[in-house]
Design an enzyme around this catalytic site. Structure first.
Site, short mmCIF file in Angstrom:
data_model
loop_
_atom_site.label_atom_id
_atom_site.label_comp_id
_atom_site.label_asym_id
_atom_site.label_seq_id
_atom_site.Cartn_x
_atom_site.Cartn_y
_atom_site.Cartn_z
N TYR A 124 -5.25 13.07 -5.45
CA TYR A 124 -5.18 12.03 -4.43
C TYR A 124 -5.08 12.69 -3.06
O TYR A 124 -4.28 13.59 -2.86
CB TYR A 124 -3.96 11.13 -4.67
CG TYR A 124 -3.68 10.15 -3.55
CD1 TYR A 124 -4.38 8.96 -3.46
CD2 TYR A 124 -2.73 10.44 -2.58
CE1 TYR A 124 -4.13 8.06 -2.42
CE2 TYR A 124 -2.47 9.56 -1.54
CZ TYR A 124 -3.18 8.37 -1.47
OH TYR A 124 -2.93 7.50 -0.44
N HIS A 125 -5.89 12.22 -2.11
CA HIS A 125 -5.94 12.82 -0.78
C HIS A 125 -5.02 12.06 0.17
O HIS A 125 -5.29 10.92 0.54
CB HIS A 125 -7.37 12.79 -0.25
CG HIS A 125 -7.63 13.78 0.85
ND1 HIS A 125 -6.77 13.94 1.92
CD2 HIS A 125 -8.65 14.66 1.04
CE1 HIS A 125 -7.26 14.88 2.72
NE2 HIS A 125 -8.39 15.33 2.22
N GLY A 126 -3.92 12.69 0.57
CA GLY A 126 -3.04 12.09 1.56
C GLY A 126 -3.62 12.21 2.96
O GLY A 126 -4.72 12.74 3.16
N GLU A 197 -10.21 8.10 1.95
CA GLU A 197 -8.90 7.92 1.31
C GLU A 197 -7.78 8.45 2.19
O GLU A 197 -6.71 7.86 2.29
CB GLU A 197 -8.90 8.63 -0.03
CG GLU A 197 -7.66 8.37 -0.88
CD GLU A 197 -7.85 8.91 -2.29
OE1 GLU A 197 -8.32 8.14 -3.15
OE2 GLU A 197 -7.56 10.10 -2.52
N ARG A 235 2.17 10.42 1.37
CA ARG A 235 1.80 9.40 2.35
C ARG A 235 2.98 9.06 3.27
O ARG A 235 2.79 8.49 4.34
CB ARG A 235 1.32 8.16 1.60
CG ARG A 235 0.71 7.07 2.42
CD ARG A 235 -0.49 7.48 3.22
NE ARG A 235 -1.65 7.84 2.43
CZ ARG A 235 -2.85 8.06 2.95
NH1 ARG A 235 -3.03 7.95 4.25
NH2 ARG A 235 -3.85 8.42 2.19
#
Length: 325
Positions: A124-126, A197, A235
């Site tokens: 997952y790309h913050g 994202e 995040r």
């Protein structure tokens, strides 16, 4: 203690000094003082907005400078597979790992789930990729394994960080090169959500992959497993103004990675490695994308309280209880 007359005199002197400073600023800049206050406020806001990318670029440039010194001192060429680069690579990994531990109390859980041999790491790309940087550095320090990383061409074009990207190493070519890297027995990391994202996901950690399935086809063509990865609180450490409609419009039309953000909060970061999704010759790319999404969402739902909270993430720095893997 000061008498009333002495206190009054001190107050008058401070006011005179303040007035003198204001006069000097006005004379030097040619701008009236109240406008200077407005300009200062705007500069402070801009500084806060671009903190995440400034931190990342500044640290990258600093490491790049150290590598240039190391390269010159040891008379090295651009062959980064040369063992002579190992000490420089370990130096960079150690500095980044130390930054992660000091600033975010960074932890990596489930490293034993990464299989021997090649594999495609999907994460997952913050709003900032610092968690992934901490991951590849910790992986290298603990196991000696390099993880190639697919990076956006925007970062590949930034001046001053090329040596740093080549050493870690980062790649920005297409599917064929990715397959070749994996077939040589390497690990390769990719964030299918990319900039979209990073900028437009929020504290609910929604995956914004659209119709992207190239990474799944790469895994199928290279016949390697997919290893899901998720970092808790990323995040909360770094956020963007992606909810503002103008920035979404600007990004979709320009693809320029300059959406302002804010943060740099010293929240607790924990990266979790999920169970590998083994290679299946009978699966399609679309089906593999869905399986990967479910795997990352499972990690998210297990380890991340939703919606995310900056305050809670900060307090977790003082929580000595290790999260269950």
């Amino acid at each position: 203690m000061l008498s009333k007359s002495e206190s009054h005199t001190s107050w008058q002197e401070s006011m005179i000094s303040s007035t003198w400073l204001t006069y000097i600023l006005e004379e030097w800049t040619g701008v009236e003082c109240h406008y200077l206050y407005y300009i200062g406020f705007i500069l402070c806001v801009l500084n806060i907005m671009f903190v995440p990318i400034l931190i990342f670029i500044s640290l990258s440039c600093f490491l790049n400078l150290l590598l240039h010194i190391y390269k010159r001192k040891n008379g090295l060429d651009e062959d980064f597979s040369n063992k002579s680069w190992d000490n420089g690579r370990f130096m960079v990994a150690s500095i980044l790992s130390m930054c992660g531990k000091l600033f975010h109390g960074y932890e990596l859980h489930g490293i034993e789930k990464i299989p021997e041999g090649p594999g495609l790491i999907v994460y997952y790309h913050g709003a900032s990729p610092v968690d992934y940087c901490f991951f590849i550095c910790t992986l290298y320090i603990q196991t000696g394994r390099l993880c190639y990383s697919v990076v956006d061409r925007f970062f590949a074009k930034l001046p001053g960080i090329q040596l740093y990207l080549n050493l870690l190493p980062g790649v920005h070519s297409g599917r064929d090169e990715s397959v070749e890297i994996l077939k040589k027995g390497n690990l390769l990391g990719v964030a299918p959500g990319g900039g979209r994202e990073a900028f437009f996901s929020d504290e609910n950690y929604n995956l914004l992959w659209g119709n992207r399935k190239g990474f799944a086809q790469v895994a199928i063509d290279a016949k390697v497993p997919i290893i899901p990865l998720f970092t808790q609180n990323i995040r909360e450490g770094y956020r963007t103004f992606g909810k503002i409609g103008f920035f979404r419009w600007f990004y979709e039309r320009s693809r320029v990675l300059l959406i302002p953000g804010y943060g740099g909060f010293p929240v607790k970061l924990r990266t979790y490695v999920g169970d590998p999704i083994p290679y299946d010759p009978n699966i399609t790319a679309t089906e593999l994308v869905e399986k990967t999404k479910i795997a990352i969402e499972t990690l998210r739902d297990r380890h991340q309280k939703l919606p995310g909270s900056i305050l809670r993430a900060l307090l977790e720095r003082f929580d000595k209880h290790q999260k269950e893997d």
